[in-house]
Design a protein around this motif. Structure first.
Motif, PDB file in Angstrom:
ATOM      1  N   ARG A   1       0.825  -1.210   0.000  1.00 53.78           N
ATOM      2  CA  ARG A   1       0.000   0.000   0.000  1.00 53.78           C
ATOM      3  C   ARG A   1       0.854   1.253   0.000  1.00 53.78           C
ATOM      4  N   LEU A   2       0.179   2.357  -0.391  1.00 55.12           N
ATOM      5  CA  LEU A   2       0.725   3.696  -0.256  1.00 55.12           C
ATOM      6  C   LEU A   2      -0.095   4.402   0.816  1.00 55.12           C
ATOM      7  N   THR A   3       0.593   5.033   1.757  1.00 54.98           N
ATOM      8  CA  THR A   3      -0.050   5.669   2.905  1.00 54.98           C
ATOM      9  C   THR A   3       0.242   7.164   2.891  1.00 54.98           C
ATOM     10  N   ALA A   4      -0.790   7.963   3.113  1.00 58.23           N
ATOM     11  CA  ALA A   4      -0.660   9.422   3.072  1.00 58.23           C
ATOM     12  C   ALA A   4      -0.749  10.023   4.463  1.00 58.23           C
TER      13      ALA A   4
ATOM     14  N   LEU B   1      -5.069   5.480   4.118  1.00 52.47           N
ATOM     15  CA  LEU B   1      -4.751   4.710   2.926  1.00 52.47           C
ATOM     16  C   LEU B   1      -4.877   5.598   1.695  1.00 52.47           C
ATOM     17  N   TRP B   2      -3.809   5.707   0.919  1.00 54.62           N
ATOM     18  CA  TRP B   2      -3.857   6.440  -0.348  1.00 54.62           C
ATOM     19  C   TRP B   2      -4.203   5.489  -1.497  1.00 54.62           C
ATOM     20  N   ALA B   3      -3.577   4.329  -1.485  1.00 50.76           N
ATOM     21  CA  ALA B   3      -3.904   3.292  -2.475  1.00 50.76           C
ATOM     22  C   ALA B   3      -3.404   1.953  -1.969  1.00 50.76           C
TER      23      ALA B   3
ATOM     24  N   ARG C   1       1.684   2.979 -12.815  1.00 53.29           N
ATOM     25  CA  ARG C   1       1.260   4.361 -12.606  1.00 53.29           C
ATOM     26  C   ARG C   1      -0.099   4.293 -11.925  1.00 53.29           C
ATOM     27  N   VAL C   2      -0.138   4.775 -10.662  1.00 52.34           N
ATOM     28  CA  VAL C   2      -1.287   4.550  -9.788  1.00 52.34           C
ATOM     29  C   VAL C   2      -1.884   5.885  -9.357  1.00 52.34           C
ATOM     30  N   PHE C   3      -3.213   5.964  -9.363  1.00 52.49           N
ATOM     31  CA  PHE C   3      -3.925   7.124  -8.841  1.00 52.49           C
ATOM     32  C   PHE C   3      -4.453   6.821  -7.438  1.00 52.49           C
ATOM     33  N   GLU C   4      -4.725   7.896  -6.684  1.00 57.07           N
ATOM     34  CA  GLU C   4      -5.302   7.732  -5.354  1.00 57.07           C
ATOM     35  C   GLU C   4      -6.560   6.876  -5.443  1.00 57.07           C
ATOM     36  N   GLY C   5      -6.669   5.924  -4.544  1.00 57.60           N
ATOM     37  CA  GLY C   5      -7.773   4.965  -4.577  1.00 57.60           C
ATOM     38  C   GLY C   5      -7.364   3.626  -5.158  1.00 57.60           C
ATOM     39  N   GLY C   6      -6.233   3.603  -5.885  1.00 55.94           N
ATOM     40  CA  GLY C   6      -5.706   2.337  -6.374  1.00 55.94           C
ATOM     41  C   GLY C   6      -5.881   2.062  -7.852  1.00 55.94           C
ATOM     42  N   ARG C   7      -6.465   2.984  -8.611  1.00 59.47           N
ATOM     43  CA  ARG C   7      -6.633   2.730 -10.048  1.00 59.47           C
ATOM     44  C   ARG C   7      -5.265   2.725 -10.731  1.00 59.47           C
ATOM     45  N   ILE C   8      -5.004   1.660 -11.472  1.00 57.09           N
ATOM     46  CA  ILE C   8      -3.754   1.537 -12.211  1.00 57.09           C
ATOM     47  C   ILE C   8      -3.975   2.058 -13.622  1.00 57.09           C
TER      48      ILE C   8
END
Length: 281
Positions: A168-171, A185-187, A217-224
Motif C-alpha cells: 500500500r501507499l499511505t498518506a 490509505l492512499w492506495a 502508474r497509480v492514482f489515489e484509490g488504487g486505479r492503475i
C-alpha cells in the motif's frame, strides 16, 4: 507512448535513490558504496564514497547534498568533498535506513527497514524519522511496514510513503512545522511491493514493483492507469527528470541483496512519458 526502456547506464552493483538535480541524475550504488551522477549522454561521475552504504539522497535549501548512510543509520552532509554528520537516527530506526525525501524547507524524512530481512529477522513495523535543518531528530510517523519510497505533493501539504510489505501507499497531512498527522490509505495495490516512487503533475504516482517485475502508474484509490512489464528484471526505484521532467529514470536489476553485488547487473533505464514530474523529490 511505447513501453520499451532504453539503457542509460549498466554494470552497476545496485542503483537506488535516483534524484534529478542540476541537469543530471544522481543516485546511490549500494555495493560500490558510492553516490554517482550521470548526464543525458551516460557520462558517470563519482560524487563521494559512503563507507556504511549510501541510500536516500536530497538537498537542503542552500544546495547541500544530504545522504542517508544505511548501516550506521545516520544522515550525512557533503561539504565540498568531505562527509560530515548531520544526525544520528539509530535511537529511532530499528533497521537499516533507506529512502528519504527532503522538502522545500530542507526537512528530511527518512525511512528504515524496521528489521534486517537479509539476516532473516521477522517483519516488524517501524517509523519515519524527521530531521530538521537544525539537526533535531523526531519520530514523524510510526507503525509502518517497511516504509520505502516517499513523495511530497507540490503544495507541501501531503506526504505519501510506500509500505513495501503492506502492499500500500499511505498518506499523511504535513503541518507548517513538518509534523505528520492523519495517516490514511492512499492506495492499496494487492500483489505489489512498492519500492521507490515518484509523483507526476496529474497526481499519479509511478511505483517500482521489484517482485512483480513491473512499473505501475497509480492514482489515489488504487486505479492503475499504466503497467509496464520488465520481467525478468525488477524495478527498485524511479524518478521523473530531464529538462522537462518527462523522462522516467528507472533503477533495475536482476535481483537484490548482498549476493547481487558481484553480478554488476544494475542499470539505469529510461522511458519518455507524457505527464511531467511534480512535487518532491
Amino acid at each position: 507512448m511505447p513501453d520499451a526502456l532504453d539503457v542509460l547506464v549498466d554494470g552497476l552493483t545496485f542503483p537506488e535513490g535516483p534524484r534529478w538535480h542540476d541537469g543530471r541524475l544522481w543516485f546511490s550504488d549500494f555495493y560500490s558504496y558510492s553516490v554517482l551522477a550521470v548526464d543525458a549522454g551516460g557520462k558517470l561521475e563519482t560524487i563521494v564514497e559512503v563507507p556504511q552504504r549510501p541510500s536516500g539522497l536530497g538537498w537542503t535549501r542552500d544546495g547541500r547534498l544530504l545522504i542517508v548512510s544505511m548501516l550506521d543509520r545516520k544522515l550525512l552532509g557533503l561539504d565540498g568533498t568531505t562527509l560530515t554528520p548531520v544526525a544520528d537516527l539509530s535511537a529511532l530506526a530499528s533497521g537499516p535506513c533507506n529512502d528519504m525525501v527532503v522538502d522545500s524547507q530542507g526537512r528530511a524524512y527518512v525511512g528504515n527497514f524496521g528489521f534486517d530481512r537479509h539476516k532473516g529477522e521477522a517483519q516488524r513495523t517501524t517509523c519515519i524519522v524527521r530531521v530538521d535543518p537544525d539537526g533535531t531528530v523526531t519520530k514523524a510517523a510510526d507503525d509502518l511496514l517497511f516504509p520505502n519510497g516517499t513523495v511530497i505533493t507540490p503544495d507541501g501539504k501531503t506526504l505519501i510513503v510506500g509500505e513495501t510489505f503492506a502492499h500500500r501507499l499511505t498518506a499523511f497531512d504535513v503541518a507548517a512545522d513538518g509534523t505528520l498527522s492523519n495517516p490514511r490509505l492512499w492506495a492499496r495495490v494487492e500483489g505489489c511491493y512498492p519500492d521507490g516512487i515518484c509523483l507526476d503533475a496529474e497526481g499519479a504516482i509511478w511505483v517500482s514493483d521489484p517482485f512483480g517485475h513491473r512499473l505501475l502508474r497509480v492514482f489515489e484509490g488504487g486505479r492503475i492507469a499504466r503497467e509496464i512489464p520488465l520481467a525478468p528484471r525488477g524495478a527498485y526505484a524511479c524518478m521523473l527528470g530531464g529538462d522537462d521532467r518527462r523522462t522516467l529514470f528507472v533503477c533495475t536489476n536482476s535481483g537484490s541483496g548482498p549476493s547481487i553485488a558481484d553480478k554488476r547487473d544494475g542499470r539505469i533505464e529510461t522511458l519518455r512519458v507524457d505527464v511531467p514530474g511534480a512535487g518532491w523529490p
